[in-house]
Enzyme design. Structure first.
Site, PDB file in Angstrom:
ATOM      1  N   ARG A   1       0.339 -14.666   0.262  1.00  0.00           N
ATOM      2  CA  ARG A   1      -0.188 -14.627   1.630  1.00  0.00           C
ATOM      3  C   ARG A   1      -1.634 -15.131   1.652  1.00  0.00           C
ATOM      4  O   ARG A   1      -2.455 -14.697   0.862  1.00  0.00           O
ATOM      5  CB  ARG A   1      -0.101 -13.197   2.189  1.00  0.00           C
ATOM      6  CG  ARG A   1       1.332 -12.789   2.504  1.00  0.00           C
ATOM      7  CD  ARG A   1       1.416 -11.354   2.928  1.00  0.00           C
ATOM      8  NE  ARG A   1       1.110 -10.430   1.837  1.00  0.00           N
ATOM      9  CZ  ARG A   1       1.011  -9.112   1.989  1.00  0.00           C
ATOM     10  NH1 ARG A   1       1.164  -8.577   3.172  1.00  0.00           N
ATOM     11  NH2 ARG A   1       0.751  -8.340   0.958  1.00  0.00           N
TER      12      ARG A   1
ATOM     13  N   GLU B   1      -4.533  -5.762  -5.137  1.00  0.00           N
ATOM     14  CA  GLU B   1      -3.238  -6.200  -5.635  1.00  0.00           C
ATOM     15  C   GLU B   1      -3.429  -6.679  -7.069  1.00  0.00           C
ATOM     16  O   GLU B   1      -4.457  -7.256  -7.402  1.00  0.00           O
ATOM     17  CB  GLU B   1      -2.678  -7.320  -4.762  1.00  0.00           C
ATOM     18  CG  GLU B   1      -2.225  -6.785  -3.427  1.00  0.00           C
ATOM     19  CD  GLU B   1      -1.673  -7.859  -2.522  1.00  0.00           C
ATOM     20  OE1 GLU B   1      -1.218  -8.898  -3.024  1.00  0.00           O
ATOM     21  OE2 GLU B   1      -1.700  -7.651  -1.300  1.00  0.00           O
TER      22      GLU B   1
ATOM     23  N   LYS C   1      -4.247 -14.705  -6.183  1.00  0.00           N
ATOM     24  CA  LYS C   1      -5.098 -14.324  -7.307  1.00  0.00           C
ATOM     25  C   LYS C   1      -4.202 -14.003  -8.484  1.00  0.00           C
ATOM     26  O   LYS C   1      -2.981 -14.098  -8.374  1.00  0.00           O
ATOM     27  CB  LYS C   1      -5.981 -13.134  -6.944  1.00  0.00           C
ATOM     28  CG  LYS C   1      -5.196 -11.876  -6.615  1.00  0.00           C
ATOM     29  CD  LYS C   1      -6.142 -10.734  -6.348  1.00  0.00           C
ATOM     30  CE  LYS C   1      -5.728  -9.526  -7.124  1.00  0.00           C
ATOM     31  NZ  LYS C   1      -6.550  -8.364  -6.829  1.00  0.00           N
TER      32      LYS C   1
ATOM     33  N   ASN D   1     -14.841  -4.362   2.578  1.00  0.00           N
ATOM     34  CA  ASN D   1     -14.175  -5.642   2.323  1.00  0.00           C
ATOM     35  C   ASN D   1     -15.054  -6.817   2.752  1.00  0.00           C
ATOM     36  O   ASN D   1     -15.102  -7.849   2.084  1.00  0.00           O
ATOM     37  CB  ASN D   1     -12.823  -5.695   3.038  1.00  0.00           C
ATOM     38  CG  ASN D   1     -11.710  -5.168   2.144  1.00  0.00           C
ATOM     39  OD1 ASN D   1     -11.955  -4.735   1.021  1.00  0.00           O
ATOM     40  ND2 ASN D   1     -10.489  -5.205   2.633  1.00  0.00           N
TER      41      ASN D   1
ATOM     42  N   LYS E   1     -13.961   0.894   5.480  1.00  0.00           N
ATOM     43  CA  LYS E   1     -13.010  -0.082   4.935  1.00  0.00           C
ATOM     44  C   LYS E   1     -13.386  -1.521   5.330  1.00  0.00           C
ATOM     45  O   LYS E   1     -13.482  -2.406   4.487  1.00  0.00           O
ATOM     46  CB  LYS E   1     -11.591   0.256   5.412  1.00  0.00           C
ATOM     47  CG  LYS E   1     -10.514  -0.729   4.996  1.00  0.00           C
ATOM     48  CD  LYS E   1     -10.361  -0.781   3.480  1.00  0.00           C
ATOM     49  CE  LYS E   1      -9.546  -1.963   3.037  1.00  0.00           C
ATOM     50  NZ  LYS E   1      -8.147  -1.714   2.834  1.00  0.00           N
TER      51      LYS E   1
ATOM     52  N   CYS F   1      -5.794  -9.424   2.704  1.00  0.00           N
ATOM     53  CA  CYS F   1      -6.842  -8.519   3.209  1.00  0.00           C
ATOM     54  C   CYS F   1      -8.106  -9.230   3.660  1.00  0.00           C
ATOM     55  O   CYS F   1      -8.479  -9.139   4.830  1.00  0.00           O
ATOM     56  CB  CYS F   1      -7.192  -7.489   2.145  1.00  0.00           C
ATOM     57  SG  CYS F   1      -5.862  -6.323   1.876  1.00  0.00           S
TER      58      CYS F   1
ATOM     59  N   VAL G   1       0.837  -1.202   0.000  1.00  0.00           N
ATOM     60  CA  VAL G   1       0.000   0.000   0.000  1.00  0.00           C
ATOM     61  C   VAL G   1       0.871   1.251   0.000  1.00  0.00           C
ATOM     62  O   VAL G   1       0.691   2.159  -0.820  1.00  0.00           O
ATOM     63  CB  VAL G   1      -0.953  -0.002   1.217  1.00  0.00           C
ATOM     64  CG1 VAL G   1      -1.664   1.340   1.360  1.00  0.00           C
ATOM     65  CG2 VAL G   1      -1.981  -1.126   1.083  1.00  0.00           C
TER      66      VAL G   1
ATOM     67  N   ASP H   1      10.728   3.440   5.555  1.00  0.00           N
ATOM     68  CA  ASP H   1      10.500   2.078   6.039  1.00  0.00           C
ATOM     69  C   ASP H   1      11.593   1.753   7.043  1.00  0.00           C
ATOM     70  O   ASP H   1      12.740   2.192   6.880  1.00  0.00           O
ATOM     71  CB  ASP H   1      10.511   1.063   4.893  1.00  0.00           C
ATOM     72  CG  ASP H   1       9.725  -0.184   5.256  1.00  0.00           C
ATOM     73  OD1 ASP H   1       8.585  -0.343   4.774  1.00  0.00           O
ATOM     74  OD2 ASP H   1      10.240  -1.001   6.061  1.00  0.00           O
TER      75      ASP H   1
HETATM   76  C1  UDX Z   1      -9.174  -6.613  -1.648  1.00  0.00           C
HETATM   77  C2  UDX Z   1     -10.198  -5.538  -2.021  1.00  0.00           C
HETATM   78  O1  UDX Z   1     -10.764  -5.838  -3.309  1.00  0.00           O
HETATM   79  C3  UDX Z   1      -9.560  -4.169  -2.028  1.00  0.00           C
HETATM   80  O2  UDX Z   1     -10.536  -3.169  -2.294  1.00  0.00           O
HETATM   81  C4  UDX Z   1      -8.920  -3.925  -0.670  1.00  0.00           C
HETATM   82  O3  UDX Z   1      -8.254  -2.685  -0.633  1.00  0.00           O
HETATM   83  C5  UDX Z   1      -7.937  -5.035  -0.324  1.00  0.00           C
HETATM   84  O4  UDX Z   1      -8.592  -6.299  -0.397  1.00  0.00           O
HETATM   85  P1  UDX Z   1      -7.185  -7.884  -2.932  1.00  0.00           P
HETATM   86  O5  UDX Z   1      -7.004  -8.672  -1.683  1.00  0.00           O
HETATM   87  O6  UDX Z   1      -5.983  -7.311  -3.599  1.00  0.00           O
HETATM   88  O7  UDX Z   1      -8.178  -6.631  -2.669  1.00  0.00           O
HETATM   89  O8  UDX Z   1      -7.875  -8.823  -4.019  1.00  0.00           O
HETATM   90  P2  UDX Z   1      -9.325  -9.052  -4.635  1.00  0.00           P
HETATM   91  O9  UDX Z   1      -9.264  -8.800  -6.102  1.00  0.00           O
HETATM   92  O10 UDX Z   1     -10.374  -8.351  -3.902  1.00  0.00           O
HETATM   93  O11 UDX Z   1      -9.491 -10.629  -4.419  1.00  0.00           O
HETATM   94  C6  UDX Z   1      -9.482 -11.200  -3.114  1.00  0.00           C
HETATM   95  C7  UDX Z   1      -9.712 -12.692  -3.178  1.00  0.00           C
HETATM   96  O12 UDX Z   1     -11.045 -12.974  -3.590  1.00  0.00           O
HETATM   97  C8  UDX Z   1      -8.805 -13.441  -4.150  1.00  0.00           C
HETATM   98  O13 UDX Z   1      -8.364 -14.632  -3.533  1.00  0.00           O
HETATM   99  C9  UDX Z   1      -9.685 -13.747  -5.339  1.00  0.00           C
HETATM  100  O14 UDX Z   1      -9.310 -14.933  -5.977  1.00  0.00           O
HETATM  101  C10 UDX Z   1     -11.042 -13.913  -4.648  1.00  0.00           C
HETATM  102  N1  UDX Z   1     -12.200 -13.610  -5.520  1.00  0.00           N
HETATM  103  C11 UDX Z   1     -12.410 -12.337  -5.979  1.00  0.00           C
HETATM  104  C12 UDX Z   1     -13.126 -14.607  -5.806  1.00  0.00           C
HETATM  105  O15 UDX Z   1     -12.975 -15.767  -5.395  1.00  0.00           O
HETATM  106  N2  UDX Z   1     -14.222 -14.287  -6.577  1.00  0.00           N
HETATM  107  C13 UDX Z   1     -14.453 -13.032  -7.040  1.00  0.00           C
HETATM  108  O16 UDX Z   1     -15.483 -12.833  -7.706  1.00  0.00           O
HETATM  109  C14 UDX Z   1     -13.522 -12.032  -6.733  1.00  0.00           C
END
Ligand code: UDX
Length: 438
Positions: free
Chosen positions: A326, A154, A319, A207, A203, A259, A11, A30
């Site tokens: 993580r 991410e 993803k 989420n 937030k 997250c 971030v 940092d």
């Molecule tokens: C998430 C939030 O989207 C973001 O707004 C916040 O700031 C941080 O957390 P991130 O963890 O980077 O972001 O990834 P995201 O694209 O949200 O996916 C999270 C997880 O959900 C992944 O493991 C992804 O595979 C899974 N996912 C996402 C699904 O299984 N199905 C979906 O439809 C979308």
């Protein structure tokens, strides 16, 4: 404007680079000297599309600098962002020791008016605690605390930051709010101003809602499997309703990452702490865990005993478009397969080096080429939604496998095409229709 980011992780670094990109003078701090050395050398410690180019460009332009010196950082910025980790405690609550430490370190270095911005994901009321701490360590210091949660994903963090859906600024002071609005003006995005507590809550609530959507469709996928319906069509049908929307209705192995699992557990702990337990979110977690169990059961139903079975796994990152592992469900899956004695041959476009460094890395074969990962495999499992897996040449995959069995944990592939190519295909929530046999 001059601003400082304390904490140069995913971030902090990305936020710093994007602020520099729109013309601000950014100093990223940092306390990990190795990370700062890496950045000063011109290397980027993480993989994030577009980030390396943006950092290099802005360092060259003199708008982005790095240091390990927090007081120097506080002196530099009119606005000082806190973007340090907020890891979970074993009970799911948030460990705020890094936030507290930064507040203590910032305090004595405040000489002129500062806006201290909390960017880390924190429980509601943390802003108050940060202000109290700074006041205790620097009585009379001139500052305001603001909450400005980050919504970047991410893998698309740079794009999310440069073109955000909204910017949330929680502030209790007009002076701080005015500075924050100036800071964000170049982004031309919708700004929602709130009190500090509401911004903090937004937030966790956002989420949790996204995770709820994922668990909702995953629960529907279990019903689809039992009834023969196709979850992709169901998701399409409900997603066309503008009130619901298609986003985050992709059924799969469940959500992971740094997250969602942490934030949902934290929101549960916060709600319990406040005496209003959010029990719905426990169900969201349960469904998420169940998704992997059902998938493993289906794999076992097909292969019977997993011991000594060669299984190819495509995808290790949590993803697509990231090297982050993580809380990756793909890794959980590999661990389970290994525990049952399977011989895993794994491939990921970006996350292999990170897995190599883990104890698990020694128990599996990491293969540089997705096709070679399939050599002699009795099943291919797709565990991460990397788009290139959908583009793979499956006609070349089939002859390399011992048996043409594909378990698609992210519904990336078309069942009919796979059947035509002679694969037995098992997707998530695609019922009997997904099992195409020649
Ligand atoms: C998430 C939030 O989207 C973001 O707004 C916040 O700031 C941080 O957390 P991130 O963890 O980077 O972001 O990834 P995201 O694209 O949200 O996916 C999270 C997880 O959900 C992944 O493991 C992804 O595979 C899974 N996912 C996402 C699904 O299984 N199905 C979906 O439809 C979308």
């Amino acid at each position: 404007m001059k601003l400082t980011i304390i904490g140069s992780g995913y971030v902090g670094l990305t936020t710093g680079a994007c602020f520099a990109e729109v013309g601000h003078e950014v100093l990223c701090v940092d306390n990990d000297p190795r990370k700062i050395e890496t950045l000063l050398r011109g290397d980027i410690p993480i993989y994030e599309p577009g980030l390396a180019e943006m950092v290099t460009k802005n360092v060259a332009a003199g708008r982005l600098r790095f240091t390990t010196d927090t007081p120097e950082g506080v002196r530099h910025g009119d606005v000082v962002f806190i973007a340090v980790p907020t890891p979970p405690n074993p009970d799911g609550s948030v460990d705020l020791k890094f936030i507290e430490k930064v507040a203590r370190e910032i305090a004595p270095a405040i000489e002129t008016y500062k806006v201290i911005v909390d960017k880390s994901t924190v429980p509601v009321k943390t802003g108050e605690k940060v202000a109290e701490t700074i006041r205790r360590y620097a009585p009379g210091a001139d500052f305001d605390v603001v909450s400005n949660p980050e919504f970047l994903r991410e893998g698309s963090a740079v794009a999310d930051l440069m073109k955000p859906d909204r910017i949330v600024i929680g502030a209790n002071s007009e002076r701080a709010l005015a500075l924050m609005q100036r800071l964000y003006a170049p982004f031309h995005a919708a700004v929602l101003t709130t009190d500090i507590a509401s911004a903090e809550l937004i937030k966790h609530a956002a989420n949790s809602f996204l995770a709820l959507k994922i668990s909702y469709i995953n629960a529907v996928s279990a019903i689809c499997e039992a009834s023969g319906a196709d979850v992709e069509m169901v998701a399409e049908g409900i997603g066309m309703d503008k009130r619901i929307g298609r986003a985050f209705l992709n059924a799969g192995l469940g959500y992971g990452g740094s997250c969602f699992p942490k934030d949902i557990a934290a929101f549960i702990a916060i709600s319990e702490d406040l005496g209003v337990p959010f029990t719905l979110l426990k169900e969201v977690e349960r469904i998420n865990r169940d998704q992997l169990e059902r998938f493993l059961k289906r794999l076992r139903d097909k292969l019977w005993v997993l011991e000594e079975k060669k299984i190819a796994v495509w995808g290790l990152a949590f993803k697509q478009n990231t090297d982050d592992i993580r809380c990756s469900v793909a890794l959980d899956l590999v661990e389970r397969l290994v525990a049952e004695g399977a011989e895993v041959r794994a491939y990921d476009p970006k996350a292999m080096d990170r897995v190599r460094d883990l104890p698990l890395g020694e128990k599996i074969v990491l293969v540089d080429d997705p096709l070679a990962a399939c050599d002699g495999a009795e099943a291919l499992v797709i565990a991460t939604e990397w788009p290139q897996f959908a583009q793979a040449d499956f006609a070349k995959v089939k002859p390399r496998m011992l048996s043409p069995l594909v378990f698609d944990g992210r519904n990336l592939l078309d069942p009919a095409t796979m059947a035509r190519l002679g694969f037995e295909y098992h997707g998530i929530g695609r019922g009997a229709a997904s099992v195409g046999e020649e």
